[in-house]
Design a protein around this motif. Structure first.
Motif: not given
Length: 126
Positions: A9, A20, A22, A120-121, A6-7
């Protein structure tokens, strides 16, 4: 086995947007559906949105309908979650998940998914 990364956030103000991503790699031909779940501190993991990879049919939680949109890019083996009109209550770690069997009866169950990303936060400030 499918691997998920994932990326996207980050920190955003209420009312803002994030997207987001994935990316899936590995045995992606075995993947039938992908989904996003989220988990806030002290709460259980909850379903956000899912997509049938073959048909493109999407499912969303009532709490995000009209604000979040899940989509896929077949060529890039990537699923996206476009999040608009974000609220502080959307703050959580967002996880991408993959399943080899998705139906209209199981898409919202975390136990239906056998591969998970690292998370991811997403933090929404008021």
């Amino acid at each position: 086995q499918v691997q998920l990364v994932e990326s996207g956030g980050g920190l955003v103000q209420a009312g803002g947007s994030l997207r987001l991503s994935c990316a899936a790699s590995g045995r992606t031909f075995s993947r039938a559906g992908m989904a996003w779940f989220r988990q806030a501190p002290g709460k259980e993991r909850e379903f956000v949105a899912a997509i049938n990879w073959n048909s493109g049919r999407t499912y969303s939680a009532d709490s995000v309908k009209g604000r979040f949109t899940i989509s896929r890019d077949n060529a890039r083996n990537t699923v996206f979650l476009q999040m608009n009109s974000l609220k502080p209550g959307d703050t959580a770690v967002y996880y991408c998940a993959s399943t080899s069997y998705i139906t209209s009866s199981n898409y919202y169950l975390s136990g239906s998914y056998n591969v998970w990303g690292q998370g991811t936060q997403v933090t929404v400030s008021s």
